[in-house]
Design an enzyme around this catalytic site. Structure first.
Site, mmCIF file in Angstrom:
data_model
loop_
_atom_site.group_PDB
_atom_site.id
_atom_site.type_symbol
_atom_site.label_atom_id
_atom_site.label_comp_id
_atom_site.label_asym_id
_atom_site.label_seq_id
_atom_site.Cartn_x
_atom_site.Cartn_y
_atom_site.Cartn_z
ATOM 1 N N HIS A 27 10.873 54.258 110.079
ATOM 2 C CA HIS A 27 9.594 54.882 110.423
ATOM 3 C C HIS A 27 9.691 55.243 111.898
ATOM 4 O O HIS A 27 10.360 54.549 112.667
ATOM 5 C CB HIS A 27 8.441 53.907 110.166
ATOM 6 C CG HIS A 27 7.102 54.512 110.444
ATOM 7 N ND1 HIS A 27 6.635 55.612 109.750
ATOM 8 C CD2 HIS A 27 6.139 54.197 111.338
ATOM 9 C CE1 HIS A 27 5.430 55.938 110.203
ATOM 10 N NE2 HIS A 27 5.108 55.094 111.171
ATOM 11 N N HIS A 73 1.630 58.060 115.398
ATOM 12 C CA HIS A 73 2.602 58.249 114.318
ATOM 13 C C HIS A 73 1.935 58.931 113.137
ATOM 14 O O HIS A 73 0.719 58.996 113.040
ATOM 15 C CB HIS A 73 3.212 56.903 113.911
ATOM 16 C CG HIS A 73 2.221 55.907 113.403
ATOM 17 N ND1 HIS A 73 2.269 55.376 112.142
ATOM 18 C CD2 HIS A 73 1.137 55.333 113.996
ATOM 19 C CE1 HIS A 73 1.266 54.524 111.971
ATOM 20 N NE2 HIS A 73 0.573 54.484 113.084
ATOM 21 N N CYS A 105 7.604 61.537 109.177
ATOM 22 C CA CYS A 105 7.254 60.957 110.475
ATOM 23 C C CYS A 105 8.304 61.246 111.547
ATOM 24 O O CYS A 105 7.965 61.404 112.719
ATOM 25 C CB CYS A 105 7.011 59.450 110.344
ATOM 26 S SG CYS A 105 8.424 58.539 109.688
#
Length: 196
Positions: free
Chosen positions: A58, A70, A148
């Site tokens: 991530h 994010h 992301c």
């Protein structure tokens, strides 16, 4: 004691530095001897944070004071296991601003401004301003083109890219080639057996 804060509930030490940079050591007490114990890392606004989840990484953008921005899936608990599955199936995600320690949880992380030599980063003020403007926005999401990593890379470098996707595609290509080689080998062996 204003500059140093100890929080027993999360076993975290946060040291603020006047320059706006932040040194973090996450879950120091609870992770002694654990592979998750991290050395103190100097984080600067605009840094890209790579968080190592069980099956993927991530990505988040550090914006200062222990916070990150994010791209996260549209669910109540954005970092649980179910959320990862939902994110892969969803075509929408939200730009969120959260505490770094809440996003990282017990996973390892590092600063990874990996493309600085090949893609000069935008000015930090511009990176942060663009990121802050997007907080709360719904964004298109696609695992291979708008994830992301693409999101934070575009904020820092002005170019959306994902090495994770590139590597997965390359591994998939190698896997398909390996499978094809196995099928061809198997077919050749069958032909030999038939001739005998």
């Amino acid at each position: 004691m204003n500059d140093e804060m100890r929080t027993n509930s999360t076993s975290c030490i946060r040291v603020k530095i006047p320059s706006g940079h932040c040194l973090l050591q996450v879950r120091q007490d609870s992770l002694k001897g654990s592979p998750y114990l991290l050395p103190q890392v100097e984080l600067k606004p605009g840094d890209l944070i790579e968080i190592f989840r069980s099956c993927y990484q991530h990505w988040a953008l550090y914006v200062g004071d222990g916070k990150v921005i994010h791209l996260a899936p549209p669910c109540e608990h954005p970092m649980d296991g179910l959320a990862s599955v939902l994110a892969a199936l969803s075509d929408r995600a939200y730009v969120k601003k959260d505490w770094l320690e809440d996003v990282v949880r017990k996973d390892r992380y590092r600063v990874n401004n990996k493309h600085d030599e090949t893609h000069p980063p935008l000015p930090v003020s511009k990176i942060i301003r663009r990121a802050e403007r997007l907080v709360g926005c719904e964004m298109p999401y696609h695992l291979t083109s708008h994830n992301c990593e693409h999101f934070v890379m575009e904020l820092r470098y002005g170019v959306a890219m994902s090495d994770q996707v590139t590597e997965a595609i390359a591994m998939g290509t190698v896997g398909v080639m390996g499978l094809a080689a196995s099928v061809i080998r198997s077919m050749a062996q069958r032909r030999r057996h038939r001739k005998e």
